[in-house]
Motif scaffolding. Structure first.
Motif, PDB file in Angstrom:
ATOM      1  N   ASN A   1      88.339  -9.982 -47.829  1.00  0.00           N
ATOM      2  CA  ASN A   1      88.401  -8.560 -48.948  1.00  0.00           C
ATOM      3  C   ASN A   1      88.866  -8.918 -49.690  1.00  0.00           C
TER       4      ASN A   1
ATOM      5  N   TYR B   1      89.808   0.882 -50.397  1.00  0.00           N
ATOM      6  CA  TYR B   1      88.597   2.177 -51.109  1.00  0.00           C
ATOM      7  C   TYR B   1      88.256   1.512 -52.474  1.00  0.00           C
ATOM      8  N   THR B   2      89.155   0.544 -53.039  1.00  0.00           N
ATOM      9  CA  THR B   2      88.817   0.610 -54.683  1.00  0.00           C
ATOM     10  C   THR B   2      87.777  -1.591 -54.024  1.00  0.00           C
ATOM     11  N   ILE B   3      88.198  -2.239 -53.378  1.00  0.00           N
ATOM     12  CA  ILE B   3      87.615  -3.087 -53.162  1.00  0.00           C
ATOM     13  C   ILE B   3      86.692  -3.212 -52.710  1.00  0.00           C
ATOM     14  N   GLY B   4      86.526  -1.628 -51.630  1.00  0.00           N
ATOM     15  CA  GLY B   4      85.319  -1.397 -51.024  1.00  0.00           C
ATOM     16  C   GLY B   4      85.022  -2.404 -49.534  1.00  0.00           C
ATOM     17  N   GLU B   5      85.611  -2.006 -48.907  1.00  0.00           N
ATOM     18  CA  GLU B   5      85.675  -2.421 -47.974  1.00  0.00           C
ATOM     19  C   GLU B   5      84.243  -2.018 -47.263  1.00  0.00           C
TER      20      GLU B   5
ATOM     21  N   PRO C   1      79.226  -4.905 -52.554  1.00  0.00           N
ATOM     22  CA  PRO C   1      79.771  -4.981 -53.932  1.00  0.00           C
ATOM     23  C   PRO C   1      79.845  -3.654 -54.981  1.00  0.00           C
TER      24      PRO C   1
ATOM     25  N   ARG D   1      80.564  -0.074 -54.703  1.00  0.00           N
ATOM     26  CA  ARG D   1      82.653   0.330 -55.076  1.00  0.00           C
ATOM     27  C   ARG D   1      81.781   1.532 -55.577  1.00  0.00           C
ATOM     28  N   TRP D   2      83.193   2.333 -55.597  1.00  0.00           N
ATOM     29  CA  TRP D   2      82.697   3.490 -56.126  1.00  0.00           C
ATOM     30  C   TRP D   2      82.767   3.252 -57.724  1.00  0.00           C
TER      31      TRP D   2
ATOM     32  N   ILE E   1      88.417  -5.608 -60.883  1.00  0.00           N
ATOM     33  CA  ILE E   1      88.773  -4.916 -59.639  1.00  0.00           C
ATOM     34  C   ILE E   1      89.889  -5.568 -59.330  1.00  0.00           C
TER      35      ILE E   1
ATOM     36  N   TYR F   1      81.194   6.695 -51.167  1.00  0.00           N
ATOM     37  CA  TYR F   1      81.614   6.502 -53.038  1.00  0.00           C
ATOM     38  C   TYR F   1      80.321   6.792 -54.316  1.00  0.00           C
TER      39      TYR F   1
END
Length: 229
Positions: free
Chosen positions: A18, A41-45, A49, A52-53, A73, A213
């Motif tokens: 990721n 937490y930003t890439i959304g593991e 997609p 993601r928050w 991102i 998220y």
């Protein structure tokens, strides 16, 4: 200390999967540009997609009349403040952006790095974020670091210690944001509600789900709407 090595191995493995170049298909473009900086937490593991928050936040803002693009991102699972700084340098984003967000610190905590180091490196990132926003600190905001100690992966570890350390890192972040008059959105209490709600945890047992998220995006929305007025 076995669990520390386990989490490091898991995050390192996820990093290869990721990376910063992972982006959803058919990105929405708008009048206003958004740069989202961070870590897993930003890439959304372990989530899609669109879960993601920062993607959810962008959609919410559009529904409220803001002509905002999906976020650009720069984030990767396992990144500390220093590694995010290197990632930004490698990616070399071209501002100005109308909105810049930052969420970083969990990997500094779990690697046992000092608060002093975090403070120094975070100061640099916050100043960079303001630069990306064309020098306008009122277009920058930071989310607090969530508490991963509530996840199933942390079972058997000293969860109270993790929580205390997360709080200490967040105190530093809040102080540094205050110095630069950058909005700080506290989502840590929300993350702790996942302790009794497995639906807020991703399938990997370590990261958070799209359901969580969405709550972060909802918490950030009023603050960001004010920033974009």
């Amino acid at each position: 200390m076995k669990w520390i090595w386990s989490i490091f191995i898991l995050m390192a493995a996820c990093s290869a999967k990721n990376a910063t170049t992972v982006e959803p298909d058919n990105l929405i473009t708008g009048k206003y540009r958004y740069l989202s900086l961070g870590d897993s937490y930003t890439i959304g593991e372990s989530v899609a997609p669109e879960e993601r928050w920062s993607m959810i936040l962008s959609d919410m803002l559009r529904k409220n009349g803001v002509d905002l693009s999906d976020p650009e991102i720069i984030a990767q699972t396992g990144w500390t403040t220093a590694e995010l700084t290197d990632g930004i340098k490698s990616r070399n984003p071209k501002g100005p952006y109308n909105l810049v967000s930052l969420l970083i610190g969990v990997n500094n905590q779990y690697r046992g790095q000092s608060l002093e180091r975090y403070r120094t490196e975070l100061q640099g990132l916050l100043k960079q974020a303001i630069g990306f926003a064309g020098g306008n600190n009122e277009r920058v905001f930071m989310l607090s670091t969530p508490d991963w100690g509530v996840t199933p992966f942390a079972k058997g570890s000293d969860q109270a210690k993790i929580a205390s350390e997360i709080d200490a890192f967040n105190q530093v972040a809040q102080e540094e944001c205050a110095k630069l008059e950058i909005a700080f959105v506290d989502i840590t209490p929300l993350s702790r509600t996942a302790k009794n709600d497995i639906s807020q945890i991703a399938n990997d047992g370590l990261h958070f789900s799209g359901k969580m998220y969405r709550q972060w995006a909802e918490r950030a929305l009023p603050t960001v709407q004010k920033l974009l007025r």
